[in-house]
Design a protein around this motif. Structure first.
Motif, short mmCIF file in Angstrom:
data_model
loop_
_atom_site.label_atom_id
_atom_site.label_comp_id
_atom_site.label_asym_id
_atom_site.label_seq_id
_atom_site.Cartn_x
_atom_site.Cartn_y
_atom_site.Cartn_z
N VAL A 231 0.73 -1.18 0.01
CA VAL A 231 0.07 -0.02 -0.18
C VAL A 231 0.89 1.33 0.02
O VAL A 231 1.71 1.42 0.66
CB VAL A 231 -1.06 0.08 1.42
CG1 VAL A 231 -1.62 1.30 1.15
CG2 VAL A 231 -1.81 -1.38 1.20
N LEU A 232 0.50 2.11 -1.03
CA LEU A 232 1.33 3.22 -1.27
C LEU A 232 0.56 4.59 -1.16
O LEU A 232 -0.55 4.44 -1.72
CB LEU A 232 2.34 3.00 -2.40
CG LEU A 232 3.33 1.87 -2.45
CD1 LEU A 232 3.65 1.85 -3.95
CD2 LEU A 232 4.59 2.05 -1.55
N ALA A 233 1.30 5.66 -1.00
CA ALA A 233 0.52 7.02 -0.90
C ALA A 233 1.40 7.90 -1.61
O ALA A 233 2.40 8.02 -1.57
CB ALA A 233 0.25 7.53 0.54
N TYR A 234 0.67 8.77 -2.62
CA TYR A 234 1.32 9.42 -3.51
C TYR A 234 0.68 10.87 -3.37
O TYR A 234 -0.61 11.13 -3.36
CB TYR A 234 1.34 9.10 -5.06
CG TYR A 234 2.21 7.95 -5.09
CD1 TYR A 234 3.66 7.66 -5.22
CD2 TYR A 234 1.45 6.69 -5.59
CE1 TYR A 234 4.28 6.74 -5.38
CE2 TYR A 234 2.39 5.47 -5.74
CZ TYR A 234 3.65 5.53 -5.83
OH TYR A 234 4.37 4.42 -6.02
N TRP A 235 1.58 11.99 -3.57
CA TRP A 235 1.14 13.48 -3.82
C TRP A 235 1.78 14.08 -4.86
O TRP A 235 2.77 14.16 -4.87
CB TRP A 235 1.38 14.20 -2.47
CG TRP A 235 0.72 15.51 -2.39
CD1 TRP A 235 -0.36 16.41 -2.66
CD2 TRP A 235 1.73 16.84 -2.47
NE1 TRP A 235 -0.42 17.62 -2.90
CE2 TRP A 235 0.98 17.85 -2.48
CE3 TRP A 235 3.34 16.83 -2.67
CZ2 TRP A 235 1.62 19.28 -2.72
CZ3 TRP A 235 3.63 18.16 -2.67
CH2 TRP A 235 3.07 19.18 -2.66
N SER A 236 0.95 14.49 -5.61
CA SER A 236 1.41 15.46 -6.87
C SER A 236 0.60 16.66 -7.04
O SER A 236 -0.59 16.49 -7.38
CB SER A 236 1.36 14.38 -8.08
OG SER A 236 2.06 13.40 -8.01
N PRO A 237 1.05 17.86 -6.80
CA PRO A 237 0.41 19.27 -7.05
C PRO A 237 0.04 19.07 -8.48
O PRO A 237 0.75 18.44 -9.38
CB PRO A 237 1.11 20.25 -6.42
CG PRO A 237 2.67 19.61 -6.51
CD PRO A 237 2.19 18.20 -6.37
N THR A 238 -1.15 20.11 -8.87
CA THR A 238 -1.46 19.92 -10.10
C THR A 238 -0.23 20.11 -11.31
O THR A 238 -0.26 19.72 -12.16
CB THR A 238 -2.48 20.98 -10.33
OG1 THR A 238 -3.61 20.76 -9.46
CG2 THR A 238 -3.27 21.26 -11.80
N VAL A 239 0.35 21.35 -10.94
CA VAL A 239 1.46 21.68 -11.97
C VAL A 239 2.53 20.46 -12.04
O VAL A 239 2.90 20.21 -13.02
CB VAL A 239 2.20 22.94 -11.48
CG1 VAL A 239 2.95 22.68 -10.22
CG2 VAL A 239 3.44 23.49 -12.47
N ALA A 240 2.81 19.71 -10.95
CA ALA A 240 3.62 18.48 -11.16
C ALA A 240 3.14 17.60 -12.19
O ALA A 240 3.47 16.98 -12.85
CB ALA A 240 4.43 18.07 -9.89
N LYS A 241 1.80 17.25 -11.89
CA LYS A 241 0.86 16.24 -12.58
C LYS A 241 1.01 16.54 -13.91
O LYS A 241 1.27 15.77 -14.83
CB LYS A 241 -0.44 16.39 -12.20
CG LYS A 241 -0.86 15.46 -10.67
CD LYS A 241 -2.29 15.78 -10.22
CE LYS A 241 -3.19 14.94 -11.06
NZ LYS A 241 -3.02 13.26 -11.19
N GLU A 242 0.73 17.79 -14.28
CA GLU A 242 0.73 18.23 -15.69
C GLU A 242 2.06 17.99 -16.55
O GLU A 242 2.25 17.44 -17.70
CB GLU A 242 0.56 19.62 -16.08
CG GLU A 242 -1.01 19.92 -15.57
CD GLU A 242 -1.47 21.44 -15.52
OE1 GLU A 242 -0.59 22.43 -15.68
OE2 GLU A 242 -2.59 21.68 -15.45
N ARG A 243 3.24 18.37 -15.87
CA ARG A 243 4.72 18.01 -16.10
C ARG A 243 5.04 16.76 -16.50
O ARG A 243 5.67 16.24 -17.44
CB ARG A 243 5.65 18.87 -15.38
CG ARG A 243 5.48 20.37 -15.42
CD ARG A 243 6.35 21.05 -14.36
NE ARG A 243 6.25 22.48 -14.23
CZ ARG A 243 6.73 23.27 -13.50
NH1 ARG A 243 7.80 22.86 -12.71
NH2 ARG A 243 6.48 24.67 -13.56
N PHE A 244 4.53 15.72 -15.52
CA PHE A 244 5.02 14.43 -15.58
C PHE A 244 4.34 13.78 -16.64
O PHE A 244 4.98 13.23 -17.44
CB PHE A 244 4.52 13.67 -14.15
CG PHE A 244 5.37 13.89 -13.03
CD1 PHE A 244 6.49 13.61 -13.04
CD2 PHE A 244 4.73 14.04 -11.81
CE1 PHE A 244 7.26 13.66 -11.78
CE2 PHE A 244 5.35 14.18 -10.63
CZ PHE A 244 6.76 14.25 -10.83
#
Length: 468
Positions: A231-244
């Motif tokens: 079980v893992l937890a991830y956090w990506s702010p919107t700007v990082a999600k778009e760049r990834f």
């Protein structure tokens, strides 16, 4: 009222409005989310499309600024531009939101010099004597959104070879997990199931996107098949999600979105293997994609994991002496912990990436005939250059790697010494086809069987990949 086909109903209603002497009068329309019929009045199951006016072939006066701002809705231009309104995400059935994709890799390795015919590499089972063409990957990915709060991802590999098997191309599970989104912005998620463990940037990068044929041993020796159950937890702010997302879809060889921050627990014995010590491994991951003013992307980060690993032991013959090593560790297993750092300067057009890891883990001490905790270190550096033109995308590269540490997933966890230099080029004439050719100068330990000889040789490596 009488129901008409979608386009016919639309233009009949717009025509009626024009016939009443008000060519610019707007009419409000609704679509039935089930039957896809157009209506001029609201009702159960009908979704508002907006206000429309009929446009003639001749130029029509523009709406006043006040009217345009008041309506704030699209204006129909001509029948050719009108299409059925798409269903909203919430109105689609779950099976309409599931997609299927995948890829197949076919490889060929040719010995060039030295003792290359006796080389063995954990990254490519087709390196070695009496080899020909082989299917390295045959992946099928089933993924999508079940609803607004849950996504699924299932990936079997149809080209696996179980340990000890003399035949190839068995089906084996690689990924099977669900992402549970914790907020409306989808910046926080819990991932439960068998998935990639966020340790090592290259380990997270799909082999479908990776430039070099194999992952570096120093990082890849930490987590078997890059995956485990947990079980893992991830956090990506919107700007990082778009760049990834951009870095992965643009052809720049991104690793995907595994969070700016990620952490969790997993079994620790490797993919498709049960836990053996009732003690979980823990992992933490940091990575951020920076974007410069000129559009250049730079990603930096660090990872770490810790736990206890139970080594598999067996009979070994070294120097004419046959023995089965003991394990100098508690019942729960040997200390197993590593930290790693990475930097990726994306090829725009010049690129550079590097990773380094240090840690401690179980390793065979041949002199003492015991498996005990020892230190390890290693990493790699790679340079590449991206050419784009009418011929498609061409990306030459050079990669150097080294490793001094155990191969803990092999019987008796023998020490692995790796020094390798590789140079090649990948040609992608279209998004569906990739051809890669590389020369490799390998100097590595054969960890598959005692006496664990170190072999040196040169190879010509060729891979054809088709994406679908």
């Amino acid at each position: 009222m009488k129901k008409l086909p979608l386009a016919a109903a639309f233009w009949t209603m717009c025509g009626a409005a024009a016939a009443e002497g008000s060519p610019q009068a707007a009419i409000e329309l609704y679509v039935d989310t089930t039957t896809r019929q157009i209506f001029a009045e609201p009702g159960p199951g009908r979704q508002r499309l907006g206000k429309f006016v009929q446009a003639s072939d001749e130029a029509t006066p523009a709406m006043s600024t006040a009217t345009a701002q008041a309506e704030s809705k699209p204006v129909a231009a001509s029948p050719a531009t009108v299409a059925a309104a798409p269903k909203s995400a919430s109105s689609k059935a779950w099976y309409e939101k599931i997609g299927i994709r995948g890829y197949v890799q076919m490889r060929y390795n040719q010995e060039l010099s030295g003792s290359a015919d006796t080389l063995k590499s954990p990254g490519d089972r087709f390196i070695g004597p009496e080899q020909g063409f082989g299917i390295r990957r045959a992946r099928v990915v089933i993924s999508g959104d079940v609803n607004d709060r849950m996504s699924i991802y299932i990936q079997p590999d149809l080209a696996s070879t179980p340990s000890g098997s003399s035949t190839t191309n068995f089906a084996q599970l690689r990924d099977a997990y669900a992402d549970l989104w914790l907020n409306d912005e989808k910046t926080w998620r819990i991932r439960a199931g068998q998935s990639k463990i966020p340790y090592g940037w290259e380990d997270l990068q799909s082999s479908q996107n990776r430039l070099a044929p194999d992952r570096a041993d120093a990082l890849n020796s930490g987590v078997r098949d890059e995956r485990d159950l947990g079980v893992l937890a991830y956090w990506s702010p919107t700007v990082a999600k778009e760049r990834f997302a951009y870095l992965q879809k643009s052809g720049l060889k991104g690793s995907g979105d595994y969070g700016v921050v990620g952490f969790g627990v997993y079994n620790g014995q490797g993919a498709n293997r049960p836990d053996r010590n009732d003690q979980l491994h823990s992992v933490i991951h940091f990575s951020y994609p920076f974007k410069f003013a000129n559009g250049q992307y730079l990603e930096v980060g660090a990872d770490a994991y810790a736990g206890r690993y139970k080594v598999s032991t067996g009979s070994a013959t070294v120097g004419g002496v046959t023995f089965t090593p003991s394990v100098d560790a508690p019942v729960a297993g040997s200390t197993d912990r590593r930290v790693a750092a990475h930097v990726v300067y994306y090829p725009q057009p010049f690129g550079f990436q590097a990773e380094w890891t240090v840690g401690k883990g179980p390793e065979l001490d041949i002199a003492r005939r015991v498996i005990r905790t020892k230190s390890l270190r290693g990493g790699y550096a790679q340079v590449m250059y991206k050419f784009d033109g009418g011929y498609g995308s061409l990306m030459p590269y050079a990669k150097w790697q080294t490793y001094r540490g155990a191969s803990k997933f092999d019987t008796n966890a023998p020490r692995m010494l790796v020094d390798e230099l590789e140079a090649g080029v990948e040609w992608q004439p279209s998004s569906a086809v990739e051809l890669a050719v590389a020369w490799a100068n390998m100097h590595r330990t054969d960890v598959t069987t005692a006496p664990y000889r170190r072999v040196k040789g040169q190879l010509l490596r060729v891979q054809l990949q088709v994406n679908y």
